[in-house]
Structures are given as structure tokens and as C-alpha cells.
Scaffold this motif. Structure first.
Motif, PDB file in Angstrom:
ATOM      1  N   TYR A  55     -13.572  11.049  -1.389  1.00 37.56           N
ATOM      2  CA  TYR A  55     -14.242  11.378  -2.054  1.00 37.56           C
ATOM      3  C   TYR A  55     -14.611  12.096  -3.092  1.00 37.56           C
ATOM      4  CZ  TYR A  55     -17.061   6.654  -0.619  1.00 37.56           C
ATOM      5  OH  TYR A  55     -17.762   5.791  -0.587  1.00 37.56           O
ATOM      6  N   ARG A  56     -13.413  13.205  -1.772  1.00 37.93           N
ATOM      7  CA  ARG A  56     -13.435  15.041  -3.041  1.00 37.93           C
ATOM      8  C   ARG A  56     -11.824  14.934  -3.428  1.00 37.93           C
ATOM      9  NH1 ARG A  56     -16.907  18.365  -1.714  1.00 37.93           N
ATOM     10  NH2 ARG A  56     -14.633  20.549  -1.471  1.00 37.93           N
ATOM     11  N   MET A  57     -11.253  13.206  -3.138  1.00 39.80           N
ATOM     12  CA  MET A  57     -10.073  13.501  -4.083  1.00 39.80           C
ATOM     13  C   MET A  57      -9.461  13.054  -5.373  1.00 39.80           C
ATOM     14  SD  MET A  57      -7.924  11.707  -0.518  1.00 39.80           S
ATOM     15  CE  MET A  57      -7.450  12.193   0.845  1.00 39.80           C
ATOM     16  N   ASN A  58      -8.653  13.042  -5.662  1.00 35.33           N
ATOM     17  CA  ASN A  58      -8.265  12.592  -7.154  1.00 35.33           C
ATOM     18  C   ASN A  58      -8.195  11.794  -7.209  1.00 35.33           C
ATOM     19  OD1 ASN A  58      -5.355  12.036  -6.577  1.00 35.33           O
ATOM     20  ND2 ASN A  58      -4.812  14.693  -6.497  1.00 35.33           N
ATOM     21  N   ALA A  59      -8.044  10.307  -7.969  1.00 39.93           N
ATOM     22  CA  ALA A  59      -7.620   9.193  -7.928  1.00 39.93           C
ATOM     23  C   ALA A  59      -6.348   8.625  -7.634  1.00 39.93           C
ATOM     24  CB  ALA A  59      -7.531   8.714 -10.048  1.00 39.93           C
ATOM     25  N   TYR A  60      -5.121   9.901  -7.621  1.00 36.25           N
ATOM     26  CA  TYR A  60      -4.111   9.120  -7.053  1.00 36.25           C
ATOM     27  C   TYR A  60      -4.818   8.910  -5.636  1.00 36.25           C
ATOM     28  CZ  TYR A  60       0.818   8.709  -5.524  1.00 36.25           C
ATOM     29  OH  TYR A  60       2.088   9.019  -4.501  1.00 36.25           O
ATOM     30  N   ASN A  61      -4.447   9.856  -4.805  1.00 38.00           N
ATOM     31  CA  ASN A  61      -4.447  10.508  -3.715  1.00 38.00           C
ATOM     32  C   ASN A  61      -5.576   9.413  -2.975  1.00 38.00           C
ATOM     33  OD1 ASN A  61      -2.934  12.179  -3.484  1.00 38.00           O
ATOM     34  ND2 ASN A  61      -3.691  14.216  -3.309  1.00 38.00           N
ATOM     35  N   TYR A  62      -7.027   8.903  -3.631  1.00 40.99           N
ATOM     36  CA  TYR A  62      -7.656   8.036  -3.099  1.00 40.99           C
ATOM     37  C   TYR A  62      -7.442   6.867  -2.973  1.00 40.99           C
ATOM     38  CZ  TYR A  62     -12.173   5.241  -2.985  1.00 40.99           C
ATOM     39  OH  TYR A  62     -13.190   4.667  -2.147  1.00 40.99           O
ATOM     40  N   ASP A  63      -6.164   6.588  -3.908  1.00 43.89           N
ATOM     41  CA  ASP A  63      -5.399   4.806  -4.280  1.00 43.89           C
ATOM     42  C   ASP A  63      -5.013   4.935  -2.490  1.00 43.89           C
ATOM     43  OD1 ASP A  63      -7.448   3.902  -6.239  1.00 43.89           O
ATOM     44  OD2 ASP A  63      -5.733   4.231  -7.258  1.00 43.89           O
ATOM     45  N   PHE A  64      -3.886   5.567  -2.653  1.00 41.60           N
ATOM     46  CA  PHE A  64      -3.221   5.877  -1.530  1.00 41.60           C
ATOM     47  C   PHE A  64      -3.849   6.217  -0.308  1.00 41.60           C
ATOM     48  CE2 PHE A  64      -1.598   8.824   0.888  1.00 41.60           C
ATOM     49  CZ  PHE A  64      -0.167   8.246   1.933  1.00 41.60           C
ATOM     50  N   VAL A  65      -5.053   6.681   0.244  1.00 41.23           N
ATOM     51  CA  VAL A  65      -5.370   7.173   1.642  1.00 41.23           C
ATOM     52  C   VAL A  65      -6.122   5.516   1.912  1.00 41.23           C
ATOM     53  CG1 VAL A  65      -7.086   7.614   2.222  1.00 41.23           C
ATOM     54  CG2 VAL A  65      -5.651   9.728   1.806  1.00 41.23           C
ATOM     55  N   LYS A  66      -6.916   4.791   0.453  1.00 38.09           N
ATOM     56  CA  LYS A  66      -7.262   3.944   0.860  1.00 38.09           C
ATOM     57  C   LYS A  66      -6.984   2.509   1.438  1.00 38.09           C
ATOM     58  CE  LYS A  66      -9.072   1.170  -2.704  1.00 38.09           C
ATOM     59  NZ  LYS A  66      -9.231   0.761  -4.262  1.00 38.09           N
ATOM     60  N   ILE A  67      -5.570   2.365   1.067  1.00 39.25           N
ATOM     61  CA  ILE A  67      -4.941   1.398   1.547  1.00 39.25           C
ATOM     62  C   ILE A  67      -4.178   1.754   2.732  1.00 39.25           C
ATOM     63  CG2 ILE A  67      -2.738  -0.172   1.356  1.00 39.25           C
ATOM     64  CD1 ILE A  67      -3.285   0.601  -1.566  1.00 39.25           C
ATOM     65  N   TRP A  68      -3.776   2.804   3.256  1.00 42.24           N
ATOM     66  CA  TRP A  68      -3.392   3.706   4.560  1.00 42.24           C
ATOM     67  C   TRP A  68      -4.446   3.764   4.754  1.00 42.24           C
ATOM     68  CZ3 TRP A  68      -4.809   7.726   6.756  1.00 42.24           C
ATOM     69  CH2 TRP A  68      -4.411   8.084   8.394  1.00 42.24           C
ATOM     70  N   LEU A  69      -6.068   3.862   5.085  1.00 39.20           N
ATOM     71  CA  LEU A  69      -6.562   3.945   6.221  1.00 39.20           C
ATOM     72  C   LEU A  69      -7.001   2.305   7.161  1.00 39.20           C
ATOM     73  CD1 LEU A  69      -9.578   6.026   4.725  1.00 39.20           C
ATOM     74  CD2 LEU A  69      -8.025   6.524   6.966  1.00 39.20           C
ATOM     75  N   SER A  70      -6.414   1.555   6.290  1.00 40.29           N
ATOM     76  CA  SER A  70      -6.858  -0.381   6.316  1.00 40.29           C
ATOM     77  C   SER A  70      -5.242  -0.651   6.974  1.00 40.29           C
ATOM     78  CB  SER A  70      -6.584  -1.300   5.046  1.00 40.29           C
ATOM     79  OG  SER A  70      -5.742  -1.040   4.057  1.00 40.29           O
ATOM     80  N   GLY A  71      -4.702  -0.060   7.102  1.00 43.18           N
ATOM     81  CA  GLY A  71      -3.481  -0.005   8.700  1.00 43.18           C
ATOM     82  C   GLY A  71      -2.739  -1.002   7.436  1.00 43.18           C
ATOM     83  N   SER A  72      -1.159   0.073   6.774  1.00 41.52           N
ATOM     84  CA  SER A  72      -0.521  -0.358   5.682  1.00 41.52           C
ATOM     85  C   SER A  72       0.930   0.227   6.694  1.00 41.52           C
ATOM     86  CB  SER A  72      -1.011  -1.027   4.054  1.00 41.52           C
ATOM     87  OG  SER A  72       0.319  -1.213   3.171  1.00 41.52           O
ATOM     88  N   ILE A  73       1.844  -0.921   5.742  1.00 41.87           N
ATOM     89  CA  ILE A  73       3.232  -0.133   6.396  1.00 41.87           C
ATOM     90  C   ILE A  73       3.124   0.380   5.438  1.00 41.87           C
ATOM     91  CG2 ILE A  73       5.486  -0.181   7.435  1.00 41.87           C
ATOM     92  CD1 ILE A  73       3.883  -1.420   9.303  1.00 41.87           C
ATOM     93  N   TRP A  74       2.838   1.524   4.673  1.00 39.39           N
ATOM     94  CA  TRP A  74       3.761   1.916   3.033  1.00 39.39           C
ATOM     95  C   TRP A  74       4.625   2.897   3.474  1.00 39.39           C
ATOM     96  CZ3 TRP A  74       3.897   7.333   1.940  1.00 39.39           C
ATOM     97  CH2 TRP A  74       3.460   8.057   3.709  1.00 39.39           C
ATOM     98  N   GLY A  75       5.261   2.905   4.115  1.00 39.83           N
ATOM     99  CA  GLY A  75       6.526   3.857   3.808  1.00 39.83           C
ATOM    100  C   GLY A  75       7.446   2.957   4.331  1.00 39.83           C
ATOM    101  N   THR A  76       7.766   2.945   3.436  1.00 39.92           N
ATOM    102  CA  THR A  76       9.056   1.659   3.486  1.00 39.92           C
ATOM    103  C   THR A  76      10.413   2.334   2.597  1.00 39.92           C
ATOM    104  OG1 THR A  76       7.976   1.083   0.667  1.00 39.92           O
ATOM    105  CG2 THR A  76       7.275  -0.073   2.575  1.00 39.92           C
ATOM    106  N   ASN A  77      10.198   3.482   2.611  1.00 41.85           N
ATOM    107  CA  ASN A  77      12.082   3.964   2.678  1.00 41.85           C
ATOM    108  C   ASN A  77      12.729   4.300   3.797  1.00 41.85           C
ATOM    109  OD1 ASN A  77      11.745   6.952   2.512  1.00 41.85           O
ATOM    110  ND2 ASN A  77      10.244   6.092   1.079  1.00 41.85           N
ATOM    111  N   TRP A  78      13.545   5.186   4.500  1.00 46.89           N
ATOM    112  CA  TRP A  78      14.171   5.701   5.476  1.00 46.89           C
ATOM    113  C   TRP A  78      13.454   7.066   5.488  1.00 46.89           C
ATOM    114  CZ3 TRP A  78      16.095   2.188   7.859  1.00 46.89           C
ATOM    115  CH2 TRP A  78      17.013   1.078   7.599  1.00 46.89           C
ATOM    116  N   LYS A  79      13.106   7.636   4.759  1.00 46.13           N
ATOM    117  CA  LYS A  79      12.680   8.902   5.818  1.00 46.13           C
ATOM    118  C   LYS A  79      11.636   9.357   6.272  1.00 46.13           C
ATOM    119  CE  LYS A  79      11.642  10.747   1.570  1.00 46.13           C
ATOM    120  NZ  LYS A  79      11.013  11.301   0.102  1.00 46.13           N
ATOM    121  N   TYR A  80      10.596   8.030   5.895  1.00 42.12           N
ATOM    122  CA  TYR A  80       9.432   7.656   7.100  1.00 42.12           C
ATOM    123  C   TYR A  80      10.674   6.771   7.920  1.00 42.12           C
ATOM    124  CZ  TYR A  80       6.787   8.150   3.019  1.00 42.12           C
ATOM    125  OH  TYR A  80       6.251   9.368   1.784  1.00 42.12           O
ATOM    126  N   VAL A  81      11.439   6.208   8.690  1.00 40.99           N
ATOM    127  CA  VAL A  81      11.599   5.818   9.364  1.00 40.99           C
ATOM    128  C   VAL A  81      12.157   6.711  10.438  1.00 40.99           C
ATOM    129  CG1 VAL A  81      13.910   4.594   9.939  1.00 40.99           C
ATOM    130  CG2 VAL A  81      12.799   3.244   8.320  1.00 40.99           C
TER     131      VAL A  81
END
Length: 340
Positions: A180-206
Motif C-alpha cells: 500500500y506504500r508503493m506507487n501504482a506501477y510497482n503495486y500492479d507488478f507485485v500484486k501479480i508476482w505475489l500470486s505466483g506468476s512466471i513473470w521473468g520471460t526473458n533470458w536475463k531472469y533465466v
């Protein structure tokens, strides 16, 4: 003597055939995932793209989007599964899982703090700092849970489970407060990430998670004999000269490193560390020398198929893989509880 040799050969053949079956299932899961999504690719297009014959849109879809995602799903599934197997062996608790014991929550809290206050502000390799932050958080959570689970110098399995659930709930509450202390962009990202999402879809995250998996998985397999002894009990392990406390610390460090790196790139995907080891035991038995590699393969298959289901079941909307694994794992967890 001849009977012993014959039995050993039969055992080896049985193990080999079962691993071959798992390998076939793994390859099938990869092929299904490669051909699933909004943009359908024929098997011929997939083969031509992988061989470098085909280029254009199919190459972008396959090489830049699907292959990194599939690779992350495989690595994350292996990491969570082996983490669960180690924890179950070290704690002598078949219900131990990095998600249930609050380890994933600790890693998640550290990643949320990093994203909220440091992500994008650290110029040197911010992507590769995520697993390090997650490792610190997971280690702190593991230290808290295992310290509170000890009583009279012994690690109590039931106490470990209850403390882990309580700690995980408290840490998750802290994560929600920070969001709740994040900006809108980071909040949307964390909301999806916390639910368990394979979000790192590029080779850097691999690469970010690959380094941890490649280093720690072989060490875990090398330590499999020690896990066998610890699962039998402290007295037996000490009787054959094992330093119980030192081995527990080393094995938990391996488990924390695997769980933290996986949470960093995929969020908190629950129940993989619970289901995969149990399935491996049913297929191959409890010998950790073969059970750990089998758990890794089953975990990879489970996460990969769950991610594929999440991508195709409600197109064009994607369901996070954590929701799919929870739908599978929660009933299985309740089933295991009723058996105990």
C-alpha cells in the motif's frame, strides 16, 4: 552372492525405467507448452525455428517469449521440489514445504522491500540482485521458524508446522502493508508476482535463477546420503558419526538458496515442494539418492504444466501458475493431514 547381484540389477533396471518414463513425461510437457498460447505454432514451425531455419514472428514468439518462460518454469519447479524434499528429510515432517513453513513468505517480503525502495535505483545488475534479496529474506524466515520449533534441544515436526504457518501469515501481512506504500506501477507488478506468476520471460531472469540451481542442486544430491540419515532420526545419524547440527545448517542453507532464487523470479508458488517429493516417494521410494533427482523432474513437470494450463484455460486472460498449483495442492495437503 549371486542373488544379491541379481536383486541389485533388477533394482537398477526398475529405477532406470521409471526415470525414463519421467523423462518422456518431461519432454511431452515441454512440447505441449511450446505449442500452447494465443499464437499457435505448428510442430514444423517449432522445429524449423529451433534449427534456425525459420525467422520472423514465430522466432520472436518462440525464442524471445516462450522458451525463456518454459526454462524459468522448469528451473523453478526443480528448485521448489528439491527444497521441499530437503525440508521434509531434515525436519522428519512429510508436510514440510517452503510455502507452508513461511520460507517463501520471507523471501517474498525481502523482494517486496527491494522493489519498493531499491529496484531501479541500483545501477549494477538490478535483476541479479533479486535472488540475493530473496535469499536474505528466506534465510531470516527459516532461522526464525526453526529456532522457535526447537524444544528441549529437539526439532519437533508438529511444532515446526504450526510455527511455520503462523510465521508465514505474519510475514504475508507485512508484505500486504508494504504494497500500500508503493506507487501504482510497482503495486500492479507485485500484486501479480505475489500470486505466483512466471513473470521473468526473458533470458536475463533465466540466468538469474540458473546460477543458483546449477550450483545448489548438485550439492543437494551429493548430500542425499546425509538426508537419509537425518530422516531416520538424530540418534542414528549421530551413531554413524554425522554432525547433526552442522548438516542441518548446510542443508537448510541449500534449501533457502533454492527457494529464495525461485521466489525472486516466479513469486510464491505453493505446494510444489509438498507434492513433488511425495509423488517421487510413491514412484521410487524414499532413498534420497534417487528421490531428489526424481522430485526435481516431477516439480519441473508440475510447474510447466500448471503454467501451460494457466495460459490457455481462460485466454486471452492468463491465470497465475500459483493459483493453478494451489488448486491442485490444497486438496492434496488436506488429504495428507487427514492421514496424520
Amino acid at each position: 552372492m549371486k542373488t544379491d547381484i541379481r536383486l541389485k540389477r533388477n533394482y537398477t533396471k526398475t529405477i532406470t525405467s521409471k526415470f525414463l518414463l519421467l523423462a518422456i513425461c518431461f519432454v511431452a510437457a515441454v512440447l505441449i507448452s511450446l505449442n500452447s498460447g494465443l499464437i499457435r505454432l505448428t510442430p514444423v514451425e517449432v522445429i524449423q525455428t529451433l534449427l534456425g531455419i525459420e525467422s520472423g514472428p514465430s522466432s520472436i514468439v518462440l525464442v524471445d517469449i516462450r522458451l525463456p518462460r518454459i526454462t524459468v518454469a522448469i528451473l523453478v519447479g526443480m528448485g521448489f521440489a528439491v527444497t521441499g524434499a530437503i525440508m521434509q528429510g531434515v525436519s522428519q515432517n512429510g508436510l514440510a514445504d517452503p510455502g507452508i513453513l513461511g520460507i517463501n513468505a520471507g523471501a517474498g517480503l525481502a523482494v517486496v522491500v527491494y522493489i519498493a525502495y531499491f529496484y531501479g535505483k541500483i545501477q549494477f545488475a538490478p535483476v541479479y540482485m533479486l535472488p540475493i534479496a530473496a535469499f536474505v529474506g528466506a534465510a531470516a524466515a527459516a532461522l526464525l521458524v526453526f529456532t522457535l520449533a526447537y524444544k528441549d534441544g529437539k526439532l519437533l515436526p508438529v511444532r515446526l508446522l504450526l510455527v511455520g504457518i503462523a510465521a508465514g501469515a505474519g510475514i504475508s501481512a507485512g508484505m500486504l502493508f508494504l504494497t500500500y506504500r508503493m506507487n501504482a506501477y510497482n503495486y500492479d507488478f507485485v500484486k501479480i508476482w505475489l500470486s505466483g506468476s512466471i513473470w521473468g520471460t526473458n533470458w536475463k531472469y533465466v540466468l538469474a535463477v540458473l546460477v543458483w540451481i546449477v550450483v545448489l542442486l548438485p550439492v543437494a544430491v551429493y548430500k542425499s546420503h546425509r538426508i537419509n540419515l537425518l530422516f531416520m532420526g538424530e540418534e542414528i545419524a549421530q551413531g554413524v558419526g554425522v554432525s547433526v547440527q552442522r548438516e542441518r545448517i548446510v542443508l537448510m542453507a541449500i534449501a533457502v538458496g533454492l527457494a529464495g532464487s525461485c521466489v525472486a523470479v516466479a513469486g510464491s508458488i505453493g505446494f510444489v515442494g509438498l507434492i513433488a517429493p511425495h509423488l517421487a516417494i510413491q514412484i521410487l521410494g524414499r532413498d534420497y539418492k534417487v528421490m531428489l533427482p526424481a522430485s526435481a523432474m516431477i516439480g519441473a513437470i508440475l510447474v510447466l504444466l500448471s503454467d501451460t494450463i494457466g495460459r490457455v484455460i481462460a485466454q486471452p486472460v492468463e491465470i497465475p501458475v500459483g493459483i493453478v498449483t494451489a488448486g491442485i495442492g490444497a486438496p492434496y495437503f488436506l488429504y495428507l493431514l487427514t492421514r496424520r
